[in-house]
Write a protein that holds these residues in place. Structure first.
Motif, PDB file in Angstrom:
ATOM      1  N   VAL A  76     -28.012   3.908  21.192  1.00 57.37           N
ATOM      2  CA  VAL A  76     -27.966   2.471  21.458  1.00 57.37           C
ATOM      3  C   VAL A  76     -28.862   2.094  22.628  1.00 57.37           C
ATOM      4  CG1 VAL A  76     -25.984   2.457  23.051  1.00 57.37           C
ATOM      5  CG2 VAL A  76     -26.399   0.492  21.585  1.00 57.37           C
ATOM      6  N   VAL A  77     -28.934   2.946  23.634  1.00 61.67           N
ATOM      7  CA  VAL A  77     -29.795   2.679  24.789  1.00 61.67           C
ATOM      8  C   VAL A  77     -31.269   2.707  24.371  1.00 61.67           C
ATOM      9  CG1 VAL A  77     -30.650   3.735  26.920  1.00 61.67           C
ATOM     10  CG2 VAL A  77     -28.206   3.393  26.590  1.00 61.67           C
ATOM     11  N   LEU A  78     -31.646   3.725  23.601  1.00 63.23           N
ATOM     12  CA  LEU A  78     -33.034   3.843  23.171  1.00 63.23           C
ATOM     13  C   LEU A  78     -33.416   2.718  22.214  1.00 63.23           C
ATOM     14  CD1 LEU A  78     -33.144   7.707  22.585  1.00 63.23           C
ATOM     15  CD2 LEU A  78     -34.089   6.452  24.533  1.00 63.23           C
ATOM     16  N   ASP A  79     -32.525   2.381  21.302  1.00 64.48           N
ATOM     17  CA  ASP A  79     -32.823   1.323  20.333  1.00 64.48           C
ATOM     18  C   ASP A  79     -32.955  -0.037  21.005  1.00 64.48           C
ATOM     19  OD1 ASP A  79     -32.857   3.004  18.138  1.00 64.48           O
ATOM     20  OD2 ASP A  79     -30.746   2.729  17.690  1.00 64.48           O
ATOM     21  N   ASP A  80     -32.048  -0.338  21.922  1.00 67.71           N
ATOM     22  CA  ASP A  80     -32.127  -1.640  22.597  1.00 67.71           C
ATOM     23  C   ASP A  80     -33.452  -1.788  23.336  1.00 67.71           C
ATOM     24  OD1 ASP A  80     -29.700  -2.559  21.695  1.00 67.71           O
ATOM     25  OD2 ASP A  80     -28.584  -2.012  23.503  1.00 67.71           O
ATOM     26  N   ALA A  81     -33.887  -0.714  23.987  1.00 71.84           N
ATOM     27  CA  ALA A  81     -35.156  -0.780  24.700  1.00 71.84           C
ATOM     28  C   ALA A  81     -36.330  -0.891  23.732  1.00 71.84           C
ATOM     29  CB  ALA A  81     -35.316   0.454  25.587  1.00 71.84           C
ATOM     30  N   ALA A  82     -36.297  -0.119  22.643  1.00 74.63           N
ATOM     31  CA  ALA A  82     -37.390  -0.143  21.669  1.00 74.63           C
ATOM     32  C   ALA A  82     -37.520  -1.513  21.012  1.00 74.63           C
ATOM     33  CB  ALA A  82     -37.166   0.933  20.611  1.00 74.63           C
ATOM     34  N   GLN A  83     -36.397  -2.201  20.831  1.00 72.05           N
ATOM     35  CA  GLN A  83     -36.415  -3.510  20.180  1.00 72.05           C
ATOM     36  C   GLN A  83     -36.521  -4.664  21.170  1.00 72.05           C
ATOM     37  OE1 GLN A  83     -32.794  -2.702  17.488  1.00 72.05           O
ATOM     38  NE2 GLN A  83     -34.244  -3.698  16.094  1.00 72.05           N
ATOM     39  N   GLY A  84     -36.615  -4.351  22.447  1.00 71.51           N
ATOM     40  CA  GLY A  84     -36.756  -5.410  23.440  1.00 71.51           C
ATOM     41  C   GLY A  84     -35.524  -6.274  23.590  1.00 71.51           C
ATOM     42  N   VAL A  85     -34.354  -5.715  23.349  1.00 71.09           N
ATOM     43  CA  VAL A  85     -33.116  -6.492  23.444  1.00 71.09           C
ATOM     44  C   VAL A  85     -32.885  -6.903  24.894  1.00 71.09           C
ATOM     45  CG1 VAL A  85     -30.601  -6.411  23.182  1.00 71.09           C
ATOM     46  CG2 VAL A  85     -32.088  -5.416  21.421  1.00 71.09           C
ATOM     47  N   SER A  86     -32.717  -8.187  25.113  1.00 69.05           N
ATOM     48  CA  SER A  86     -32.518  -8.710  26.470  1.00 69.05           C
ATOM     49  C   SER A  86     -31.062  -8.988  26.773  1.00 69.05           C
ATOM     50  CB  SER A  86     -33.322 -10.001  26.663  1.00 69.05           C
ATOM     51  OG  SER A  86     -32.855 -11.021  25.769  1.00 69.05           O
ATOM     52  N   ASP A  87     -30.262  -9.229  25.716  1.00 69.95           N
ATOM     53  CA  ASP A  87     -28.860  -9.609  25.879  1.00 69.95           C
ATOM     54  C   ASP A  87     -27.997  -8.793  24.925  1.00 69.95           C
ATOM     55  OD1 ASP A  87     -28.630 -12.549  27.459  1.00 69.95           O
ATOM     56  OD2 ASP A  87     -30.586 -12.137  26.536  1.00 69.95           O
ATOM     57  N   VAL A  88     -27.062  -8.030  25.483  1.00 73.53           N
ATOM     58  CA  VAL A  88     -26.128  -7.255  24.672  1.00 73.53           C
ATOM     59  C   VAL A  88     -24.783  -7.977  24.692  1.00 73.53           C
ATOM     60  CG1 VAL A  88     -24.873  -5.088  24.454  1.00 73.53           C
ATOM     61  CG2 VAL A  88     -27.306  -5.071  25.075  1.00 73.53           C
ATOM     62  N   VAL A  89     -24.391  -8.489  23.542  1.00 67.82           N
ATOM     63  CA  VAL A  89     -23.133  -9.223  23.401  1.00 67.82           C
ATOM     64  C   VAL A  89     -22.242  -8.410  22.479  1.00 67.82           C
ATOM     65  CG1 VAL A  89     -22.051 -11.388  22.689  1.00 67.82           C
ATOM     66  CG2 VAL A  89     -24.347 -11.410  23.701  1.00 67.82           C
ATOM     67  N   ARG A  90     -21.109  -7.929  22.988  1.00 65.12           N
ATOM     68  CA  ARG A  90     -20.252  -7.040  22.209  1.00 65.12           C
ATOM     69  C   ARG A  90     -18.829  -7.092  22.749  1.00 65.12           C
ATOM     70  NH1 ARG A  90     -23.190  -1.501  24.419  1.00 65.12           N
ATOM     71  NH2 ARG A  90     -22.398  -1.577  26.575  1.00 65.12           N
ATOM     72  N   GLY A  91     -17.905  -6.391  22.067  1.00 65.16           N
ATOM     73  CA  GLY A  91     -16.495  -6.447  22.418  1.00 65.16           C
ATOM     74  C   GLY A  91     -16.146  -5.720  23.696  1.00 65.16           C
ATOM     75  N   GLN A  92     -15.005  -6.095  24.264  1.00 65.00           N
ATOM     76  CA  GLN A  92     -14.556  -5.489  25.519  1.00 65.00           C
ATOM     77  C   GLN A  92     -14.230  -4.011  25.385  1.00 65.00           C
ATOM     78  OE1 GLN A  92     -11.289  -7.911  26.821  1.00 65.00           O
ATOM     79  NE2 GLN A  92     -12.606  -9.363  27.913  1.00 65.00           N
TER      80      GLN A  92
END
Length: 302
Positions: free
Chosen positions: A215-231
């Protein structure tokens, strides 16, 4: 890079195709979609199918069908983790080269027996924020030649992060910016404590890369700026901040939302078909009714 494009906020919804989507998934997907639309950002869909034993094409097809029925649209093509295994292996090799990984040969049964023996003797075994017992640490110092011989012999093992070494290499205290709230109301600048998770598993024979690393590598590769997810993933953010720091990756903004409870008051499960999106559709429900149902639980959907 185009300046306007670089400032565009990027949101994502990343389900695993190991079951049908439920109301909790609908909440995350809708929030990400609507937040992206509200700021003129991008909404991505990622299929997290790194577990070949549980991921099935029929579930992926159902995910796409349910999201489309909810009225959501996403950029194409969809990123599938199973298409990027070499990318994850390269990252694992980097951590090995830094001396941060070691092979752990203890099985879940081995660990469970040790925990039981410790607690039976009146001791207390350390546990992670989810309540699972931490992995023993004595294999950190296992002789490399002996470890290599065991691997060559075919002994089952998982690659684990030496948390003490990783934490020392990362250096200064780690933080993340929380726009939502944690289970205890944590918000704003939050101190990350990855050491509470112990020597996390990053790869094993039946799962070439763990959720945390992928998830860390994918978010960076896709340029994700905002991670919105459950508690339920709030405390795991500490591990993600550590990995981001080790790889020199940017930290997204985080927004954790409350969980939609099931009929028994517990966290929803994909095995509970009564709260599945498909079940509501089959009963004649509408996307608007699902939005109203979620809004009635106090979630902001506009």
């Amino acid at each position: 890079m185009d300046t306007a494009l670089s400032k565009t906020r990027v949101f994502r919804f990343a389900p695993s195709p190991n079951g049908l989507l439920h109301l909790g998934h609908a909440l995350s997907a809708i929030l990400n979609h609507d937040l992206a639309a509200a700021c003129g950002g991008r909404f991505l869909l990622r299929i997290e199918d790194i577990d070949p034993a549980r991921s099935r094409p029929e579930f992926e097809a159902a995910i796409l069908r349910d999201l489309a029925w909810l009225g959501l649209d996403w950029e194409k093509p969809v990123r599938r983790q199973s298409d990027h295994l070499a990318f994850y292996r390269q990252a694992l090799d980097r951590l090995k080269a830094l001396g941060l990984l070691y092979p752990g040969f203890l099985s879940r049964t081995d660990v469970r027996m040790r925990v039981a023996a410790c607690e039976a003797a009146g001791g207390t075994w350390p546990r992670d924020p989810d309540g699972a017992p931490l992995y023993p640490t004595e294999e950190r110092g296992l002789d490399p030649e002996l470890a290599a011989a065991r691997i060559a012999k075919g002994d089952q093992h998982a690659w684990r992060l030496d948390m003490d070494k990783a934490r020392a290499l990362a250096g200064a205290p780690l933080f993340w910016v929380e726009a939502g709230a944690g289970p205890a109301g944590e918000t704003g600048t939050v101190l990350a404590r990855p050491e509470l998770w112990g020597d996390i598993m990053l790869s094993r024979p039946d799962a070439p890369v763990s959720y945390h690393l992928a998830v860390v590598l994918d978010d960076a590769a896709q340029g994700v700026s905002d991670v919105v997810r459950g508690q339920d993933l709030f405390h795991a953010t500490a591990v993600h901040r550590l990995l981001q720091t080790l790889f020199g990756l940017p930290a997204p903004r985080y927004r954790h939302h409350g969980l939609v409870p099931g009929p028994d008051g517990r966290k929803l499960s994909k095995s509970n078909r009564d709260t599945g999106i498909a079940a509501y559709r089959e009963k004649g429900g509408s996307p608007a009714e699902i939005r109203a149902l979620l809004a009635g639980d106090g979630f902001v959907l506009d």
